[in-house]
Design an enzyme around this catalytic site. Structure first.
Site, mmCIF file in Angstrom:
data_model
loop_
_atom_site.group_PDB
_atom_site.id
_atom_site.type_symbol
_atom_site.label_atom_id
_atom_site.label_comp_id
_atom_site.label_asym_id
_atom_site.label_seq_id
_atom_site.Cartn_x
_atom_site.Cartn_y
_atom_site.Cartn_z
ATOM 1 N N ARG A 14 0.839 -1.201 0.000
ATOM 2 C CA ARG A 14 0.000 0.000 0.000
ATOM 3 C C ARG A 14 0.873 1.248 0.000
ATOM 4 N NH1 ARG A 14 -5.305 0.105 3.792
ATOM 5 N NH2 ARG A 14 -5.130 -2.082 3.183
ATOM 6 N N SER A 98 -8.682 0.015 0.472
ATOM 7 C CA SER A 98 -9.755 -0.090 1.456
ATOM 8 C C SER A 98 -10.351 1.283 1.767
ATOM 9 C CB SER A 98 -9.241 -0.787 2.712
ATOM 10 O OG SER A 98 -10.272 -1.021 3.626
ATOM 11 N N LYS A 108 -3.906 -6.488 -2.302
ATOM 12 C CA LYS A 108 -4.078 -7.608 -1.389
ATOM 13 C C LYS A 108 -3.894 -8.887 -2.202
ATOM 14 C CE LYS A 108 -7.240 -5.207 1.757
ATOM 15 N NZ LYS A 108 -8.567 -5.209 2.425
ATOM 16 N N ASP A 237 -17.045 -0.825 4.329
ATOM 17 C CA ASP A 237 -15.869 0.000 4.061
ATOM 18 C C ASP A 237 -15.612 0.063 2.558
ATOM 19 O OD1 ASP A 237 -14.889 -2.564 3.664
ATOM 20 O OD2 ASP A 237 -13.015 -2.223 4.738
ATOM 21 N N ASP A 239 -13.608 -1.289 0.278
ATOM 22 C CA ASP A 239 -13.558 -2.480 -0.563
ATOM 23 C C ASP A 239 -14.576 -3.526 -0.129
ATOM 24 O OD1 ASP A 239 -12.111 -2.916 1.789
ATOM 25 O OD2 ASP A 239 -10.719 -4.316 0.854
ATOM 26 N N ASP A 241 -15.113 -5.439 2.352
ATOM 27 C CA ASP A 241 -14.833 -6.704 3.027
ATOM 28 C C ASP A 241 -15.165 -6.629 4.512
ATOM 29 O OD1 ASP A 241 -12.731 -5.040 3.731
ATOM 30 O OD2 ASP A 241 -11.179 -6.568 3.481
ATOM 31 N N ARG A 242 -15.473 -5.426 5.014
ATOM 32 C CA ARG A 242 -15.893 -5.260 6.401
ATOM 33 C C ARG A 242 -17.304 -4.691 6.435
ATOM 34 N NH1 ARG A 242 -12.465 -1.441 9.664
ATOM 35 N NH2 ARG A 242 -12.130 -0.333 7.715
ATOM 36 N N HIS A 324 -13.836 -7.533 10.674
ATOM 37 C CA HIS A 324 -13.511 -8.582 9.708
ATOM 38 C C HIS A 324 -14.058 -9.897 10.248
ATOM 39 C CE1 HIS A 324 -10.871 -6.610 6.779
ATOM 40 N NE2 HIS A 324 -10.365 -5.911 7.768
#
Length: 448
Positions: A14, A98, A108, A237, A239, A241-242, A324
């Site tokens: 990142r 993210s 990722k 969030d 991306d 994923d949360r 997560h």
């Protein structure tokens, strides 16, 4: 030899686009990744940031230049990339930063079956090869484009049955992130009235930062839930994923409570199963897991560590304080979308409001994560250890940062950020007053 230590993090890659990350760099990273994982192909997805398509394409060029084929799935959430990696049994790369601001981007990475790639499982090898320079192979792999959104949605909906739930009104805040792309397909046809907020894909995040763990970023969601009388609110969030949940009153439901709720549901399907929780989740989580016949296992913070522990123990589920959530049936990978479906199923299968349903999973008061910018992370941690270490009845644990268990049942964890010059403090105790007292004492030392 160039130094990429500021770009290669503990769990991912990142940095600032144009300064730390550019097409030339990610092309070399793609080549090094292809060398690490071998063939036959690598699947690549990207988020809605302006820089993401170009960087994903450059990465694909690096992969193809090693004679490895590329499967591009285009716009995707991170858990959709994990679905692609798992269902196709191929290594993958997701281009996203993210919730970070628009100027950032990152990668990722995962091996086939969504297995993690972290510092101790491949990232260091890639970094070293890129720093030395990656020679081209002269080979050329093919590039194929596939749309896997419908397959991703169908797979998730097979894991959680919402067909028989009562009709629910929910507000969903996508934060201009990838939830705006995936939620309409995943929720289509379910007994849900969905009121969307900020579903327009925009990597500049014009409405608020796409980080629902920061209280200021769910203010709009809370207000909307109260305004329309919704049964719940869900925020994703950047991306996606949360996921973060608020109840019918607009009050936040802690990720630890969601972890416990989902764990109980998964244990009902797999009695006696192992559930992973990181060391910052509420102590209520292992208590509830044990009470329902499960085996709680404590681990470090971070997705690569959680996934490795899930593989080692055969765990059915895992949860983190950062929202997560990891599922054995999702290739041991994290997916906020699947967690949200579990919450909606649990709510819709009975008549109580969400605040009543989740009350049984909230046993203690907590501070939430408190960040302090410090120049000397190790020195401040040592000062806290010296301050508390000799007190009667205090126990210290250095599994991840410093966890201090106090004799009255309260505890706190202080750990260094893997990406920023911060120390992160989390406190839990019997009530808000006890939390405040511990917090203030620790911060007085940390901030000096």
């Amino acid at each position: 030899m160039r130094d990429l230590s500021g770009v290669f993090k503990a769990y991912d890659i990142r940095g600032v686009v144009g300064e730390q990350i550019d097409a030339d760099l990610v092309r070399e990273i793609g080549a090094a990744f292809a060398r690490l994982v071998g063939g036959p192909a690598v699947v690549i997805g990207h988020d809605m940031r302006d820089s993401s398509p170009g960087l994903a394409a450059a990465f694909g060029e690096g992969v193809a230049g090693e004679g490895v084929d590329v499967i591009s799935i285009g716009l995707a959430s991170t858990d959709m990339l994990y679905y692609a990696s798992g269902s196709l049994d191929l290594p993958g790369a997701m281009f996203t930063a993210s919730h970070n601001p628009a100027k950032y981007n990152g990668i990722k990475l995962c091996r086939a079956g969504a297995a993690p790639v972290g510092q101790d499982s491949g990232l260091v090898d890639i970094q070293r090869e890129v720093e030395r320079g990656v020679p081209g192979s002269g080979k050329t792999g093919s590039v194929e484009h596939r749309d896997l959104l419908a397959g991703y949605a169908a797979y998730l909906r097979r894991l959680v049955d919402l067909s028989g739930i009562r009709q629910l009104k929910i507000v969903v805040d996508a934060g201009n992130g990838m939830g705006g792309h995936t939620v309409p397909t995943v929720f289509d046809g379910l007994p849900l009235e969905v009121l969307p907020m900020y579903f327009e894909l925009d990597g500049s995040f014009p409405n608020h930062e796409a980080n629902p763990l920061d209280p200021k970023n769910i203010v709009d969601l809370q207000a909307k839930v109260r305004e329309v009388g919704a049964d719940a609110g869900i925020a994703f969030d950047g991306d996606a994923d949360r996921c973060f949940v608020v109840d019918e009153n607009g009050d936040p439901v802690s990720p630890s409570a969601i972890t416990a709720l989902v764990a109980v549901r998964e244990l009902a399907k797999d009695p006696g199963g192992t559930v992973i929780h990181n060391l910052i989740t509420s102590h209520a989580v292992p208590e509830i897991v044990a009470e329902h016949g499960g085996k709680p296992v404590r681990t470090r913070v971070g997705h690569s560590f959680i996934k490795q522990e899930m593989a080692r123990t055969g765990a059915i589920f895992g949860g983190e304080h950062s929202a997560h959530y990891y599922f054995r049936d999702f290739w041991k990978a994290d997916t906020g979308m699947l967690a949200s479906l579990h919450v909606l199923a649990a709510l819709g299968e009975q008549d109580r409001p969400l605040s009543d349903l989740t009350r049984e999973y909230n046993r203690y008061a907590a501070s939430g994560e408190i960040n302090s910018t410090v120049d000397d992370q190790a020195g401040r941690l040592a000062a806290i250890k010296a301050e508390f270490g000799d007190r009667p009845g205090v126990t210290l644990d250095e599994l991840d940062g410093l966890t201090v268990q106090l004799p009255d049942g309260g505890w706190f964890n202080l750990r260094a950020s893997n990406t920023e010059p911060l120390l992160r403090l989390n406190v839990e105790a019997a009530d808000d007053a006890a939390v405040a007292a511990i917090r203030d004492e620790v911060l007085a030392v940390v901030r000096g």
